[in-house]
Design an enzyme around this catalytic site. Structure first.
Site, PDB file in Angstrom:
ATOM      1  CG  ASP A   1      -2.164   0.908   0.718  1.00 21.39           C
ATOM      2  OD1 ASP A   1      -2.265   1.162  -0.429  1.00 21.39           O
ATOM      3  OD2 ASP A   1      -2.890   1.339   2.551  1.00 21.39           O
TER       4      ASP A   1
ATOM      5  CG  ASN B   1      -8.254  -2.285  -5.151  1.00 18.74           C
ATOM      6  OD1 ASN B   1      -7.524  -3.090  -4.854  1.00 18.74           O
ATOM      7  ND2 ASN B   1      -8.656  -0.838  -3.849  1.00 18.74           N
TER       8      ASN B   1
HETATM    9  C1  IPE Z   1      -5.225  -2.849  -0.196  1.00 12.74           C
HETATM   10  O1  IPE Z   1      -4.779  -1.883  -0.388  1.00 12.74           O
HETATM   11  C2  IPE Z   1      -5.018  -3.308  -1.530  1.00 12.74           C
HETATM   12  C3  IPE Z   1      -4.171  -3.381  -2.055  1.00 12.74           C
HETATM   13  C4  IPE Z   1      -2.916  -3.401  -1.328  1.00 12.74           C
HETATM   14  C5  IPE Z   1      -3.679  -4.015  -3.862  1.00 12.74           C
HETATM   15  P1  IPE Z   1      -5.898  -0.487  -0.325  1.00 12.74           P
HETATM   16  O2  IPE Z   1      -5.515   1.382  -0.519  1.00 12.74           O
HETATM   17  O3  IPE Z   1      -6.877  -0.143  -1.584  1.00 12.74           O
HETATM   18  O4  IPE Z   1      -6.881  -0.342   1.035  1.00 12.74           O
HETATM   19  P2  IPE Z   1      -7.955   0.522   2.068  1.00 12.74           P
HETATM   20  O5  IPE Z   1      -9.000   1.702   0.641  1.00 12.74           O
HETATM   21  O6  IPE Z   1      -6.974   1.939   2.088  1.00 12.74           O
HETATM   22  O7  IPE Z   1      -8.628  -0.090   3.094  1.00 12.74           O
HETATM   23  C1  IPE Z   2      -1.632   0.169  -2.898  1.00 12.57           C
HETATM   24  O1  IPE Z   2      -1.401   1.357  -3.104  1.00 12.57           O
HETATM   25  C2  IPE Z   2      -1.867  -0.961  -4.714  1.00 12.57           C
HETATM   26  C3  IPE Z   2      -3.271  -0.832  -5.169  1.00 12.57           C
HETATM   27  C4  IPE Z   2      -4.273  -1.166  -4.131  1.00 12.57           C
HETATM   28  C5  IPE Z   2      -3.524  -1.558  -6.492  1.00 12.57           C
HETATM   29  P1  IPE Z   2      -2.465   2.637  -3.330  1.00 12.57           P
HETATM   30  O2  IPE Z   2      -2.870   3.076  -4.718  1.00 12.57           O
HETATM   31  O3  IPE Z   2      -3.692   2.261  -2.372  1.00 12.57           O
HETATM   32  O4  IPE Z   2      -1.514   3.814  -2.692  1.00 12.57           O
HETATM   33  P2  IPE Z   2      -2.252   5.024  -1.550  1.00 12.57           P
HETATM   34  O5  IPE Z   2      -3.469   4.034  -0.626  1.00 12.57           O
HETATM   35  O6  IPE Z   2      -3.730   5.581  -2.540  1.00 12.57           O
HETATM   36  O7  IPE Z   2      -1.476   6.031  -1.323  1.00 12.57           O
HETATM   37 MG    MG Z   3      -4.350   2.679  -0.334  1.00 14.03          MG
END
Ligand code: IPE
Ligand code: IPE
Ligand code: MG
Length: 240
Positions: A18, A66
């Site tokens: 993340d 997502n």
């Molecule tokens: C979890 O991260 C999913 C992945 C790393 C693929 P998210 O960024 O989607 O999670 P939330 O929305 O902060 O809970």
């Molecule tokens: C994790 O990074 C990757 C996916 C969930 C695909 P994020 O895209 O959630 O990055 P933040 O949390 O917005 O920084």
């Molecule tokens: Mg995230």
């Protein structure tokens, strides 16, 4: 130090990668730039596994939630997955990595599904690191799909309700071939699970670290693993 009878290296590490979006934002760049930087880290961490003694690595690439992101971001991520798989397939194979995917493939575009199937086939006999990529994965969705198949087996007489115990459901989960994770790492400072490996992580150790995923180095991975070695896992028992 951890007790002597306890392995100091986790056999199975699962990572919630993340922070890509925030990493890009800090640089004034589009979120997809962060996703590309994140993909480059994956290679480094996969490579670090063998020397560190990690046999199974599971990474969360895209969740069932997502899809709620903008069409631009989702399409960019799907392009990135296709590009990553095509570009890295041979390299992963040469490094003896066995790649498998968990999650619901049906919603993914056919071209991506083909690439995933082909990479699984190509690496099926490999004996090095077991890399599992969670793509369109959500634990609740996985349990729902598993329950559906389990119910079908009951309906057709293959499974008797009286025989169902806590080892039955895991055989229907996408992760049926995997040992439970010993350690779950989440980068970016969020202390939540976001629907990742809920059943499987019942006794996992957790590490929530502040580093954003594109900044997560092999060095930091090594430090997190060494902290794991100092934990005392009790699994509900009392140790002398
Ligand atoms: C979890 O991260 C999913 C992945 C790393 C693929 P998210 O960024 O989607 O999670 P939330 O929305 O902060 O809970
Ligand atoms: C994790 O990074 C990757 C996916 C969930 C695909 P994020 O895209 O959630 O990055 P933040 O949390 O917005 O920084
Ligand atoms: Mg995230």
């Amino acid at each position: 130090m951890a007790p002597k009878d306890q392995p100091s290296t986790p056999r199975h590490v699962a990572i919630i990668m993340d922070g890509n979006g925030r990493w890009a934002k800090l640089r004034g760049r589009p979120r997809l730039v962060g996703h590309h930087a994140g993909a480059r880290r994956v290679e480094e961490i996969v490579e670090a596994c063998t020397p560190l003694g990690v046999k199974y690595l599971t990474i969360f690439a895209f969740s069932t939630e997502n899809w709620k992101r903008t069409q631009t971001e989702v399409a960019g991520l799907m392009r990135l997955f296709k590009r990553f798989i095509s570009a890295k397939a041979q390299e992963l194979h040469l490094k003896n990595v066995r790649v498998r995917f968990i999650g619901d493939r049906v919603r993914l575009e056919p071209r991506l599904q083909d690439l995933m199937d082909n990479l699984e086939l190509l690496t099926a006999e490999n004996t090095g690191v077991n890399l599992t990529i969670a793509l369109n994965y959500g634990s609740r969705d996985e349990v729902a799909r598993a329950t559906k198949r389990l119910a079908q087996d009951v309906a057709t007489g293959k499974l008797r309700p009286a025989d169902i115990d806590d080892e039955t459901l895991p055989r229907y989960l996408d992760t049926c071939y995997l040992p439970d994770p010993d350690l779950v790492i989440r980068t970016s400072g969020e202390a939540r699970i976001s629907n990742f490996l809920l059943w499987q992580s019942a006794y996992a150790e957790y590490e929530f670290i502040d580093t954003l995923w594109p900044d997560f180095t092999e060095e930091e991975f090594r430090k997190v693993l060494s902290r794991f070695g100092q934990r005392d896992r009790r699994f509900g028992a009392v140790k002398a």
